[in-house]
Design a protein around this motif. Structure first.
Motif, PDB file in Angstrom:
ATOM      1  N   ILE A 115      -1.945  14.145  -9.164  1.00  0.00           N
ATOM      2  CA  ILE A 115      -3.368  14.394  -8.817  1.00  0.00           C
ATOM      3  C   ILE A 115      -3.437  13.056  -8.001  1.00  0.00           C
ATOM      4  O   ILE A 115      -3.375  12.084  -8.181  1.00  0.00           O
ATOM      5  CB  ILE A 115      -4.172  13.905 -10.243  1.00  0.00           C
ATOM      6  CG1 ILE A 115      -4.192  14.836 -11.326  1.00  0.00           C
ATOM      7  CG2 ILE A 115      -5.871  14.161  -9.731  1.00  0.00           C
ATOM      8  CD1 ILE A 115      -4.089  16.368 -11.250  1.00  0.00           C
ATOM      9  N   VAL A 116      -3.932  13.521  -6.617  1.00  0.00           N
ATOM     10  CA  VAL A 116      -4.003  12.499  -5.546  1.00  0.00           C
ATOM     11  C   VAL A 116      -5.216  11.593  -5.710  1.00  0.00           C
ATOM     12  O   VAL A 116      -6.523  12.488  -5.582  1.00  0.00           O
ATOM     13  CB  VAL A 116      -4.030  13.214  -4.288  1.00  0.00           C
ATOM     14  CG1 VAL A 116      -3.772  12.169  -2.986  1.00  0.00           C
ATOM     15  CG2 VAL A 116      -2.642  14.143  -4.284  1.00  0.00           C
TER      16      VAL A 116
ATOM     17  N   GLY B  71      -7.503  11.021  -7.727  1.00  0.00           N
ATOM     18  CA  GLY B  71      -8.758  11.515  -8.581  1.00  0.00           C
ATOM     19  C   GLY B  71      -9.288  12.614  -7.786  1.00  0.00           C
ATOM     20  O   GLY B  71     -10.673  12.968  -8.148  1.00  0.00           O
TER      21      GLY B  71
ATOM     22  N   PHE C 268      -7.735  15.539  -5.879  1.00  0.00           N
ATOM     23  CA  PHE C 268      -7.225  17.237  -5.941  1.00  0.00           C
ATOM     24  C   PHE C 268      -5.724  16.821  -6.321  1.00  0.00           C
ATOM     25  O   PHE C 268      -5.101  16.155  -6.325  1.00  0.00           O
ATOM     26  CB  PHE C 268      -7.381  17.890  -4.373  1.00  0.00           C
ATOM     27  CG  PHE C 268      -6.641  17.008  -3.208  1.00  0.00           C
ATOM     28  CD1 PHE C 268      -5.341  17.304  -3.240  1.00  0.00           C
ATOM     29  CD2 PHE C 268      -7.541  16.298  -2.490  1.00  0.00           C
ATOM     30  CE1 PHE C 268      -4.706  16.764  -1.893  1.00  0.00           C
ATOM     31  CE2 PHE C 268      -6.879  15.589  -1.568  1.00  0.00           C
ATOM     32  CZ  PHE C 268      -5.543  15.566  -1.448  1.00  0.00           C
TER      33      PHE C 268
ATOM     34  N   GLY D  17      -9.702   4.183  -8.542  1.00  0.00           N
ATOM     35  CA  GLY D  17      -9.916   5.307  -7.650  1.00  0.00           C
ATOM     36  C   GLY D  17      -9.467   6.562  -8.145  1.00  0.00           C
ATOM     37  O   GLY D  17      -8.629   7.091  -7.520  1.00  0.00           O
ATOM     38  N   ASN D  18      -9.182   6.700  -9.616  1.00  0.00           N
ATOM     39  CA  ASN D  18      -8.408   7.925 -10.160  1.00  0.00           C
ATOM     40  C   ASN D  18      -9.379   8.511 -11.015  1.00  0.00           C
ATOM     41  O   ASN D  18     -10.234   8.011 -11.680  1.00  0.00           O
ATOM     42  CB  ASN D  18      -7.178   7.353 -10.635  1.00  0.00           C
ATOM     43  CG  ASN D  18      -7.015   6.383 -11.622  1.00  0.00           C
ATOM     44  OD1 ASN D  18      -7.858   6.485 -12.540  1.00  0.00           O
ATOM     45  ND2 ASN D  18      -6.342   5.112 -11.387  1.00  0.00           N
ATOM     46  N   LYS D  19      -8.722   9.475 -11.709  1.00  0.00           N
ATOM     47  CA  LYS D  19      -9.621  10.322 -12.919  1.00  0.00           C
ATOM     48  C   LYS D  19      -8.237  10.358 -13.905  1.00  0.00           C
ATOM     49  O   LYS D  19      -8.079  11.382 -14.710  1.00  0.00           O
ATOM     50  CB  LYS D  19      -9.712  11.687 -12.278  1.00  0.00           C
ATOM     51  CG  LYS D  19     -10.942  11.739 -11.494  1.00  0.00           C
ATOM     52  CD  LYS D  19     -11.384  13.228 -11.162  1.00  0.00           C
ATOM     53  CE  LYS D  19     -11.949  13.927 -12.518  1.00  0.00           C
ATOM     54  NZ  LYS D  19     -12.514  15.217 -12.514  1.00  0.00           N
TER      55      LYS D  19
ATOM     56  N   ASN E 153      -7.267  13.163 -16.675  1.00  0.00           N
ATOM     57  CA  ASN E 153      -5.901  13.621 -16.662  1.00  0.00           C
ATOM     58  C   ASN E 153      -5.135  13.131 -18.023  1.00  0.00           C
ATOM     59  O   ASN E 153      -4.169  13.875 -18.313  1.00  0.00           O
ATOM     60  CB  ASN E 153      -5.287  12.940 -15.303  1.00  0.00           C
ATOM     61  CG  ASN E 153      -5.932  13.213 -14.047  1.00  0.00           C
ATOM     62  OD1 ASN E 153      -5.586  12.307 -13.218  1.00  0.00           O
ATOM     63  ND2 ASN E 153      -6.559  14.064 -14.092  1.00  0.00           N
TER      64      ASN E 153
ATOM     65  N   CYS F 288     -14.289   9.040  -6.649  1.00  0.00           N
ATOM     66  CA  CYS F 288     -13.001   9.243  -6.214  1.00  0.00           C
ATOM     67  C   CYS F 288     -13.002   9.651  -4.805  1.00  0.00           C
ATOM     68  O   CYS F 288     -12.238   8.983  -4.155  1.00  0.00           O
ATOM     69  CB  CYS F 288     -12.114   9.894  -7.196  1.00  0.00           C
ATOM     70  SG  CYS F 288     -11.495   9.102  -8.586  1.00  0.00           S
TER      71      CYS F 288
END
Lengths: 67, 195
Positions: free
Chosen positions: A33-34, A36, A38, B48-50, B54, B186
Motif C-alpha cells: 500500500i503506497v 495509504g 493506493f 501518512g499511511n493507512k 491495513n 494520506c
C-alpha cells in the motif's frame, strides 16, 4: 532478476480505497500500500494468481497478461 | 503457494466481539470505541499511511473472518454507486455529523438542559432499552456520550455485517468513514516519487 510470470495484477488507483485486503490475501506478499493512497503490485513477486482481484471489495484490481 | 505467517494482530477481530459484549454489561466501556477513531488518525497524520486499516482494524478482520473463513459472504459485486466518491464522501460527512451530534447531546446533558437517555439507538431510528448497563452515580454526560458512541458503533457494525453478507467480505471498507477520511489525509500528504 527472476523471470516474470505471464500474468500480473493491475490496480486502478482511482478506485482503490487502500484498505489492504489485497496485501492481506496475496500468497506471495506482492502487494504494497503506497502511503495509504493506493495498492501497488511488486512486479517481481506478482504471479498473477488473481486472489487480490477476487477479494478486492472495490473491484479495483484486474489480472492482465503482461505486455 | 506459501502459507502466510500469523501475527498477533491477525487475531484483533476478537476485539470487536469483546467491545460489543462489554457495552452490554457496562455502557462506560463504549468509550473504548474512541480507539477506532484516534488510532487511524494518528497513523494517517503522523505516518501518512493507512496502517490501521491495513493491519490493525478489528472490524476489517472480523468481516474477513466471518465472510471468507466462515463463508458467510455471498460475494456479490457491489453496485457502482456504492464505490463512487459521492457516496463515500457523503456517508463520511453524514457519519461525522452524527458523531458531532453525540458530542452536542452530551453537552446538553452535562449542562442539564436535557435529561440522559438510557437507550441505544440503532440505525439512527430504533431505540433499544439499555438501562441495565448504567448505574446512578456516573456523571450523566459521560454516560450519555457512551450511549451515543455505542449506538454509532453498533449501527456501523450492523451496516458492515449486512454489506459483508451481501457483497464481498470487506465491502464496508469501501465506504468506511474513517477509511475515507484517512485516505483523504494520506492523499493530501502524498508526494509521488519518480522511479
Amino acid at each position: 532478476m527472476g523471470k516474470l510470470s505471464p500474468r500480473h495484477a493491475v490496480v486502478d488507483s482511482n478506485m482503490c480505497v487502500a484498505c489492504g485486503t489485497c496485501a492481506d490475501v496475496c500468497p506471495t506478499g506482492a502487494m504494497e500500500i503506497v502511503s495509504g493512497v493506493f495498492a501497488k503490485p511488486i512486479e517481481e513477486k506478482c504471479v498473477g494468481c488473481g486472489m487480490c482481484a477476487k477479494e478486492c471489495p472495490a473491484s479495483a484490481i484486474r489480472v492482465e497478461v503482461r505486455s | 503457494m506459501k502459507k502466510q505467517q500469523r501475527h498477533w494482530y491477525h487475531y484483533l477481530w476478537i476485539w470487536s466481539i469483546i467491545y460489543f459484549s462489554l457495552g452490554f454489561v457496562n455502557i462506560l466501556f463504549a468509550w473504548l470505541g474512541l480507539i477506532s477513531f484516534c488510532l487511524p488518525l494518528i497513523f494517517a497524520i503522523g505516518g501518512g499511511n493507512k496502517l490501521f486499516c491495513n493491519r490493525y482494524c478489528d472490524r476489517g478482520q472480523f468481516l474477513r473472518v466471518m465472510g471468507s473463513q466462515v463463508g458467510l459472504s455471498l460475494r456479490r459485486e457491489m453496485p457502482e454507486w456504492m464505490k463512487g466518491k459521492a457516496f463515500r464522501y457523503g456517508f463520511m460527512v453524514f457519519f461525522f455529523a452524527m458523531f458531532f451530534n453525540i458530542i452536542y447531546v452530551s453537552w446538553l446533558v452535562g449542562s442539564e438542559i436535557q435529561g440522559i437517555q438510557e437507550a441505544v439507538t440503532v440505525l439512527w431510528t430504533f431505540q433499544l432499552p439499555w438501562n441495565w448497563t448504567y448505574s446512578v452515580g456516573i456523571t450523566p454526560w459521560v454516560a450519555q456520550f457512551a450511549f451515543g458512541l455505542y449506538s454509532l458503533m453498533l449501527t456501523s457494525e450492523i451496516i458492515a455485517i449486512v454489506a459483508m453478507l451481501i457483497y464481498k467480505p470487506r465491502s464496508w471498507c469501501v465506504f468506511c468513514p474513517m477509511g475515507t477520511l484517512t485516505q483523504t489525509i494520506c492523499k493530501a500528504k502524498y508526494v509521488p516519487t519518480a522511479k
